[in-house]
Scaffold this motif. Structure first.
Motif, PDB file in Angstrom:
ATOM      1  N   ASP A   1      44.256  30.272  55.298  1.00  0.00           N
ATOM      2  CA  ASP A   1      43.485  30.799  56.404  1.00  0.00           C
ATOM      3  C   ASP A   1      43.158  32.249  56.102  1.00  0.00           C
ATOM      4  O   ASP A   1      43.924  33.167  56.369  1.00  0.00           O
ATOM      5  CB  ASP A   1      44.321  30.664  57.676  1.00  0.00           C
ATOM      6  CG  ASP A   1      43.458  30.717  58.909  1.00  0.00           C
ATOM      7  OD1 ASP A   1      42.542  31.553  58.928  1.00  0.00           O
ATOM      8  OD2 ASP A   1      43.702  29.932  59.837  1.00  0.00           O
ATOM      9  N   LEU A   2      41.980  32.440  55.533  1.00  0.00           N
ATOM     10  CA  LEU A   2      41.653  33.749  54.975  1.00  0.00           C
ATOM     11  C   LEU A   2      41.533  34.822  56.048  1.00  0.00           C
ATOM     12  O   LEU A   2      41.968  35.963  55.847  1.00  0.00           O
ATOM     13  CB  LEU A   2      40.371  33.649  54.164  1.00  0.00           C
ATOM     14  CG  LEU A   2      40.495  32.677  52.975  1.00  0.00           C
ATOM     15  CD1 LEU A   2      39.159  32.496  52.290  1.00  0.00           C
ATOM     16  CD2 LEU A   2      41.535  33.154  51.983  1.00  0.00           C
TER      17      LEU A   2
ATOM     18  N   ALA B   1      41.030  47.245  51.269  1.00  0.00           N
ATOM     19  CA  ALA B   1      40.013  46.748  50.346  1.00  0.00           C
ATOM     20  C   ALA B   1      40.293  45.305  49.962  1.00  0.00           C
ATOM     21  O   ALA B   1      41.447  44.893  49.830  1.00  0.00           O
ATOM     22  CB  ALA B   1      39.964  47.616  49.091  1.00  0.00           C
ATOM     23  N   ILE B   2      39.214  44.553  49.795  1.00  0.00           N
ATOM     24  CA  ILE B   2      39.294  43.187  49.291  1.00  0.00           C
ATOM     25  C   ILE B   2      38.818  43.202  47.853  1.00  0.00           C
ATOM     26  O   ILE B   2      37.742  43.729  47.556  1.00  0.00           O
ATOM     27  CB  ILE B   2      38.404  42.246  50.121  1.00  0.00           C
ATOM     28  CG1 ILE B   2      38.896  42.196  51.565  1.00  0.00           C
ATOM     29  CG2 ILE B   2      38.394  40.848  49.521  1.00  0.00           C
ATOM     30  CD1 ILE B   2      37.996  41.365  52.480  1.00  0.00           C
ATOM     31  N   LEU B   3      39.607  42.649  46.964  1.00  0.00           N
ATOM     32  CA  LEU B   3      39.320  42.743  45.536  1.00  0.00           C
ATOM     33  C   LEU B   3      38.885  41.385  45.000  1.00  0.00           C
ATOM     34  O   LEU B   3      39.690  40.452  44.917  1.00  0.00           O
ATOM     35  CB  LEU B   3      40.584  43.231  44.831  1.00  0.00           C
ATOM     36  CG  LEU B   3      40.447  43.824  43.432  1.00  0.00           C
ATOM     37  CD1 LEU B   3      39.416  44.939  43.417  1.00  0.00           C
ATOM     38  CD2 LEU B   3      41.803  44.338  42.961  1.00  0.00           C
TER      39      LEU B   3
ATOM     40  N   LEU C   1      43.772  43.349  49.432  1.00  0.00           N
ATOM     41  CA  LEU C   1      43.860  41.890  49.437  1.00  0.00           C
ATOM     42  C   LEU C   1      43.276  41.420  48.111  1.00  0.00           C
ATOM     43  O   LEU C   1      42.067  41.478  47.894  1.00  0.00           O
ATOM     44  CB  LEU C   1      43.054  41.334  50.618  1.00  0.00           C
ATOM     45  CG  LEU C   1      43.309  39.889  51.038  1.00  0.00           C
ATOM     46  CD1 LEU C   1      44.765  39.638  51.374  1.00  0.00           C
ATOM     47  CD2 LEU C   1      42.431  39.527  52.237  1.00  0.00           C
ATOM     48  N   ASN C   2      44.139  40.982  47.231  1.00  0.00           N
ATOM     49  CA  ASN C   2      43.749  40.742  45.844  1.00  0.00           C
ATOM     50  C   ASN C   2      43.531  39.255  45.569  1.00  0.00           C
ATOM     51  O   ASN C   2      44.474  38.482  45.598  1.00  0.00           O
ATOM     52  CB  ASN C   2      44.834  41.294  44.920  1.00  0.00           C
ATOM     53  CG  ASN C   2      44.559  41.013  43.463  1.00  0.00           C
ATOM     54  OD1 ASN C   2      43.412  40.797  43.073  1.00  0.00           O
ATOM     55  ND2 ASN C   2      45.607  41.009  42.662  1.00  0.00           N
TER      56      ASN C   2
ATOM     57  N   ARG D   1      50.224  48.592  49.945  1.00  0.00           N
ATOM     58  CA  ARG D   1      50.599  47.201  50.159  1.00  0.00           C
ATOM     59  C   ARG D   1      49.553  46.283  49.527  1.00  0.00           C
ATOM     60  O   ARG D   1      48.363  46.462  49.730  1.00  0.00           O
ATOM     61  CB  ARG D   1      50.680  46.926  51.659  1.00  0.00           C
ATOM     62  CG  ARG D   1      51.228  45.576  52.011  1.00  0.00           C
ATOM     63  CD  ARG D   1      51.333  45.426  53.504  1.00  0.00           C
ATOM     64  NE  ARG D   1      52.478  46.137  54.035  1.00  0.00           N
ATOM     65  CZ  ARG D   1      53.717  45.647  54.032  1.00  0.00           C
ATOM     66  NH1 ARG D   1      53.955  44.456  53.511  1.00  0.00           N
ATOM     67  NH2 ARG D   1      54.702  46.342  54.539  1.00  0.00           N
ATOM     68  N   VAL D   2      50.023  45.316  48.755  1.00  0.00           N
ATOM     69  CA  VAL D   2      49.113  44.367  48.118  1.00  0.00           C
ATOM     70  C   VAL D   2      49.507  42.959  48.527  1.00  0.00           C
ATOM     71  O   VAL D   2      50.682  42.594  48.452  1.00  0.00           O
ATOM     72  CB  VAL D   2      49.189  44.461  46.578  1.00  0.00           C
ATOM     73  CG1 VAL D   2      48.280  43.414  45.946  1.00  0.00           C
ATOM     74  CG2 VAL D   2      48.802  45.843  46.107  1.00  0.00           C
ATOM     75  N   HIS D   3      48.560  42.188  48.992  1.00  0.00           N
ATOM     76  CA  HIS D   3      48.796  40.761  49.177  1.00  0.00           C
ATOM     77  C   HIS D   3      47.944  40.013  48.159  1.00  0.00           C
ATOM     78  O   HIS D   3      46.751  40.282  48.029  1.00  0.00           O
ATOM     79  CB  HIS D   3      48.414  40.321  50.592  1.00  0.00           C
ATOM     80  CG  HIS D   3      49.432  40.722  51.621  1.00  0.00           C
ATOM     81  ND1 HIS D   3      49.532  40.106  52.851  1.00  0.00           N
ATOM     82  CD2 HIS D   3      50.395  41.670  51.610  1.00  0.00           C
ATOM     83  CE1 HIS D   3      50.508  40.661  53.546  1.00  0.00           C
ATOM     84  NE2 HIS D   3      51.040  41.617  52.818  1.00  0.00           N
ATOM     85  N   HIS D   4      48.598  39.108  47.451  1.00  0.00           N
ATOM     86  CA  HIS D   4      47.877  38.301  46.487  1.00  0.00           C
ATOM     87  C   HIS D   4      47.499  36.972  47.113  1.00  0.00           C
ATOM     88  O   HIS D   4      48.340  36.301  47.707  1.00  0.00           O
ATOM     89  CB  HIS D   4      48.766  38.005  45.276  1.00  0.00           C
ATOM     90  CG  HIS D   4      49.005  39.193  44.405  1.00  0.00           C
ATOM     91  ND1 HIS D   4      48.162  39.553  43.395  1.00  0.00           N
ATOM     92  CD2 HIS D   4      49.997  40.118  44.400  1.00  0.00           C
ATOM     93  CE1 HIS D   4      48.630  40.641  42.790  1.00  0.00           C
ATOM     94  NE2 HIS D   4      49.743  41.003  43.381  1.00  0.00           N
ATOM     95  N   ILE D   5      46.257  36.578  46.958  1.00  0.00           N
ATOM     96  CA  ILE D   5      45.867  35.217  47.329  1.00  0.00           C
ATOM     97  C   ILE D   5      45.297  34.590  46.078  1.00  0.00           C
ATOM     98  O   ILE D   5      44.232  34.975  45.606  1.00  0.00           O
ATOM     99  CB  ILE D   5      44.842  35.201  48.462  1.00  0.00           C
ATOM    100  CG1 ILE D   5      45.438  35.880  49.686  1.00  0.00           C
ATOM    101  CG2 ILE D   5      44.461  33.764  48.801  1.00  0.00           C
ATOM    102  CD1 ILE D   5      44.536  35.831  50.896  1.00  0.00           C
TER     103      ILE D   5
END
Ligand SMILES: NC(=O)c1ccc[n+]([C@@H]2O[C@H](COP(=O)([O-])OP(=O)(O)OC[C@H]3O[C@@H](n4cnc5c(N)ncnc54)[C@H](O)[C@@H]3O)[C@@H](O)[C@H]2O)c1
Ligand SMILES: NC(=O)c1ccc[n+]([C@@H]2O[C@H](COP(=O)([O-])OP(=O)(O)OC[C@H]3O[C@@H](n4cnc5c(N)ncnc54)[C@H](O)[C@@H]3O)[C@@H](O)[C@H]2O)c1
Lengths: 217, 217
Positions: free
Chosen positions: A194-195, B150-152, B175-176, B189-193
């Motif tokens: 769920d983006l 930022a969305i990467l 958001l990587n 803070r980095v969240h990996h998806i």
DNA sequence: GGCTAGACGTTAAAGATTTCACAAACTCAG
DNA sequence: CTGAGTTTGTGAAATCTTTAACGTCTAGCC
């Protein structure tokens, strides 16, 4: 016997396996022969003890004082992750997200491939996106064959209806990108991605869970 | 004081808050006045005890024998999730995925908005995608202003380099979506998806973690 | 006004996952 | 061949998360 062994592996570990596999592949491509849990840890950002523990569920894969043999580990995970057989996947909903996935198609170092796509829009049907033919949703049952996995990228309002049809068509795993929480029989596995929520959660953490003080490098 | 309270909330709970919020919003839109943890549970697929526990971290929000007042709960979460202020976000890499996100833009019932996008390709720069202007990556520092998130969605090979620049530009959450595990200072803070991994993990579970026997409905 | 059914909030238990810390086992240089 | 230095594999502890169970309180009905 084989299955029972695997069943004991914690879910958290199972989720990390593809990550390990990918990085081992990179190492192998670079010609590296050995790797320690510490090196791996820095690369995949998982605590080294966790990595050793994860590996240990599969037995003693490394050597004390040496580390892990990249080739051996890789070939072990290749078997474990069924990298030799390709799992065919269907994608439903060739919109913004669906198109992105079709163009990407997970083929790089993966054992999955989107074989067929479905959409309701007449303009899309009949075209090819990323080399995958787009069929009309009305023909889904007929054309889907025995695919076991589906990616769901339709509007939220359609999600449950399509999910029901997927289940009837014999699909046993769905990767659901819609905000709808779909209901399926207990033998079907659904993972929700769920983006919008991921982004909101990141913002929430940012505001409410302060990390270390800012410090110049 | 306020922050300290929030800091005690388990991460697992925090990740569910946006989900609750979204569903409460739906209920409110439908004119529903009250809701029980059981009802909520069925809709969002989270155990009802877990929901009650989650809510209880914020105090006693419900009434015994009644349930929760939708409006009250909603307004509470609106405050908690900072739904009144919009968090502005930058997106880097207007390719397949980036374009999909820009077209979607998370604006529906969200407090986040992609304000600006950057890409390296001259053909994209200067255009608008989903109403968002695409600037050249070389101008990033200059044009980014004080965005914190930022969305990467650049190629994996570019991820670390861009992340470094984002950090220098003052971004504190990323958001990587690239497969690269990026390294950042501890205050970021980095969240990996990792979508490829999500798909592989689903396939792995499908093959190795059998669910209930198939049963006809 | 009293009763019943329902639903919360919470205690406590269970379960899952991560992390610590170290003996054992290995490598490799000399 | 030896010893210093590594690195594994794993008990044990710590931490985090979910789930069960139930006392308490409220709504709503008669
Ligand atoms: N694009 C994003 O960045 C994003 C982010 C978060 C969530 N989502 C969710 O992902 C889903 C897809 O998003 P999107 O932006 O690609 O939407 P979209 O509208 O671009 O695409 C949906 C596609 O599904 C097709 N469709 C509609 N009804 C159908 C049916 N019954 N059967 C088959 N196909 C049908 C439409 O023709 C369209 O091509 C939505 O549920 C959305 O909420 C998207
Ligand atoms: N598309 C998918 O379905 C998918 C799935 C899983 C992972 N990913 C990952 O997401 C990322 C993006 O995927 P994609 O399919 O959108 O790729 P893409 O190649 O379509 O898009 C990448 C974009 O980044 C731009 N770019 C390249 N270098 C840049 C730089 N230095 N600065 C700014 N922009 C730059 C390119 O011009 C391009 O527009 C990749 O890392 C990919 O591995 C994508």
């Amino acid at each position: 016997m084989d299955l029972e062994e695997h069943t004991k592996i914690p879910q958290a570990t199972a989720k990390r396996l593809p990550l390990y596999y990918r990085f081992l592949n990179n190492l192998h491509g670079q010609g590296k022969m050995r790797v320690s849990s510490k090196e791996l840890s820095e690369a995949v950002k998982v605590d080294s003890a966790t990595i050793r523990r994860d590996f240990s569920y599969f037995g003693a894969l490394g050597k004390k004082g040496y580390g892990y043999n990249v080739e051996y580990l890789l070939s072990f995970f290749r078997k474990t992750l069924d990298q030799d057989e390709t799992t065919k996947v269907a994608l439903i909903g060739v919109g913004n997200l669906g198109t992105a996935f079709l163009n990407y198609n997970f083929t790089k170092n993966n054992n999955t491939k989107i074989e067929i796509a479905f959409d309701a829009s007449r303009e899309r049907v009949g075209s090819e996106v990323g080399g995958v033919r787009v069929e009309h949703i009305d023909d889904m049952e007929e054309k889907m064959g025995d695919l076991a996995v589906a990616i769901l990228t339709v509007p939220a309002s359609e999600a449950q209806g399509i999910a029901d049809r997927l289940v009837d068509a014999g699909v046993s795993a769905i990767l659901n990108f819609t905000p709808a929480r779909i209901t399926v029989p207990s033998h079907v596995r659904v993972h929700h991605i769920d983006l919008a929520i991921e982004l909101q959660a990141l913002v929430y953490f940012l505001k409410h869970y302060p990390l270390d003080e800012e410090e110049e490098e």
